[in-house]
Design a protein around this motif. Sequence first.
Motif, short mmCIF file in Angstrom:
data_model
loop_
_atom_site.label_atom_id
_atom_site.label_comp_id
_atom_site.label_asym_id
_atom_site.label_seq_id
_atom_site.Cartn_x
_atom_site.Cartn_y
_atom_site.Cartn_z
N GLU A 194 0.81 -1.21 0.00
CA GLU A 194 0.00 0.00 0.00
C GLU A 194 0.85 1.27 0.00
O GLU A 194 0.35 2.35 -0.32
CB GLU A 194 -0.92 0.01 1.23
CG GLU A 194 -1.93 -1.13 1.26
CD GLU A 194 -2.95 -1.01 0.15
OE1 GLU A 194 -3.43 0.12 -0.08
OE2 GLU A 194 -3.27 -2.03 -0.48
N ASN A 209 1.22 6.67 0.83
CA ASN A 209 0.27 5.66 0.38
C ASN A 209 0.08 5.76 -1.14
O ASN A 209 0.30 6.82 -1.74
CB ASN A 209 -1.06 5.87 1.11
CG ASN A 209 -2.08 4.80 0.79
OD1 ASN A 209 -2.81 4.89 -0.20
ND2 ASN A 209 -2.12 3.77 1.63
N ASN A 261 -2.44 6.11 -2.75
CA ASN A 261 -3.48 7.08 -3.10
C ASN A 261 -2.97 8.51 -3.18
O ASN A 261 -3.75 9.44 -3.40
CB ASN A 261 -4.63 7.02 -2.08
CG ASN A 261 -5.42 5.73 -2.17
OD1 ASN A 261 -5.65 5.22 -3.26
ND2 ASN A 261 -5.82 5.20 -1.03
N ARG A 280 -3.89 13.77 -2.00
CA ARG A 280 -4.59 12.48 -1.99
C ARG A 280 -5.62 12.50 -3.12
O ARG A 280 -6.47 13.39 -3.17
CB ARG A 280 -5.25 12.25 -0.64
CG ARG A 280 -5.65 10.82 -0.37
CD ARG A 280 -6.15 10.65 1.07
NE ARG A 280 -6.24 9.25 1.45
CZ ARG A 280 -7.28 8.46 1.19
NH1 ARG A 280 -8.34 8.96 0.55
NH2 ARG A 280 -7.27 7.20 1.55
N ASN A 300 -10.16 10.72 9.49
CA ASN A 300 -10.60 9.36 9.80
C ASN A 300 -9.38 8.47 10.02
O ASN A 300 -8.23 8.88 9.83
CB ASN A 300 -11.51 8.81 8.69
CG ASN A 300 -10.81 8.72 7.34
OD1 ASN A 300 -9.60 8.54 7.26
ND2 ASN A 300 -11.57 8.86 6.26
N GLU A 301 -9.61 7.25 10.46
CA GLU A 301 -8.50 6.36 10.84
C GLU A 301 -7.57 6.07 9.66
O GLU A 301 -6.35 5.98 9.82
CB GLU A 301 -9.06 5.05 11.41
CG GLU A 301 -9.71 5.22 12.78
CD GLU A 301 -10.14 3.89 13.35
OE1 GLU A 301 -9.83 2.83 12.74
OE2 GLU A 301 -10.81 3.89 14.41
N LEU A 302 -8.15 5.91 8.47
CA LEU A 302 -7.35 5.59 7.29
C LEU A 302 -6.37 6.72 6.98
O LEU A 302 -5.16 6.50 6.80
CB LEU A 302 -8.26 5.33 6.09
CG LEU A 302 -7.56 5.01 4.76
CD1 LEU A 302 -6.73 3.73 4.88
CD2 LEU A 302 -8.58 4.89 3.63
N VAL A 303 -6.89 7.94 6.91
CA VAL A 303 -6.05 9.08 6.57
C VAL A 303 -5.06 9.36 7.71
O VAL A 303 -3.90 9.73 7.47
CB VAL A 303 -6.90 10.33 6.28
CG1 VAL A 303 -6.02 11.55 6.07
CG2 VAL A 303 -7.76 10.09 5.05
N GLU A 306 -3.57 7.19 9.54
CA GLU A 306 -2.46 6.25 9.35
C GLU A 306 -1.54 6.74 8.24
O GLU A 306 -0.30 6.68 8.35
CB GLU A 306 -2.99 4.86 9.02
CG GLU A 306 -1.88 3.83 8.77
CD GLU A 306 -2.43 2.49 8.31
OE1 GLU A 306 -2.16 2.12 7.15
OE2 GLU A 306 -3.15 1.85 9.10
N GLU A 307 -2.11 7.25 7.16
CA GLU A 307 -1.31 7.75 6.04
C GLU A 307 -0.51 8.98 6.45
O GLU A 307 0.66 9.13 6.07
CB GLU A 307 -2.22 8.05 4.84
CG GLU A 307 -2.88 6.81 4.27
CD GLU A 307 -3.94 7.12 3.21
OE1 GLU A 307 -4.10 8.31 2.86
OE2 GLU A 307 -4.60 6.18 2.73
#
Length: 326
Positions: free
Chosen positions: A4, A25, A27, A52, A140-143, A145-146
Amino acid sequence: MDKEYFDIAYDLPSDIQFHFAIRINKNWRLVKLNVIEPTENKPGSKIALLKRIENPVAEIDVEAFLSPRDIHPVDYFELWLEQQTIEIINKKTYSSDYGFISDYQYRVYIEEKTFVCRSLTIKDGNRIFIITCRIENSINELVEEEFSTALQSFRLLNPSNEIFAESYYDFYVELPIKLGFAIPVSWVVKEDEFLIPNGTSVNFKYFDEEDQVKGSISFVAASKKVEPYHEDLYLYYLNKLKDNGVEFDDTDLSTIETEGSNQQWIAVIPSTINGNNYEIVVSILEQLDTIIFIALIGPAKSNDHINWAFNKKVMYNITETLRLVE
């Protein structure tokens, strides 16, 4: 995670000391910029931008600055923040290969929009890098982490590894014991009226371009056989300031926990000169039957933030580099 994320080496600036590596990432994409590197006339500029491409949209930008004098990354970042309307969420400082790093999370308000940001500030010699992750409304959790991966992976490809942002030299004291410490060449050594038998008393001053004093540091080393009480040095210094028109309330010294037989005291005293806000910072150390007295007076943060930050770093560098000389 490896599938990823990927590493990029950013080398568009012509000055290799602005080159860096970062892990992002899949993305995320680099945005093509007309990179203008910082100069003495324009000490700050954006050197990189990443966006992103999937929802939610977010940005990471890298700004680089040249600092003419040594400064703590936290203080530089707070100066940078003053240009924006912000609300601090969380902040911390930690050490790294580049020295101290500031890590701030905050909300910034731009044209009736709210952005959540996280910024890392790194200092390398006279170069300062502010890496800012930015997303509208919330993370949010995803962003998150990135963002964390990008910030934690950021590293300079050609660091100078210089400790100071400006030229320093070692100043040596012979009496009552041999000591050395680092002081910027931009600070002028002045004779001190306070003469101590078998001791040293010296003053350093910083003058701005208009020949106005923006910082004054007094350094005294005295044998306890001659000057047995550190409180007497402290009161003498404060009384001299009062005689010269500095106004302040009397403040007791605070004891600092130290290892071994050494003892240390500090005091931070708000003051005024002709109605302008100043600050007095005193650090006293007892070592090998010697009292070492270091005191700074300069503009307060509320009066002159940038010179307050510069002076604070000089005081810190003196105390950190103070050492016995064989």
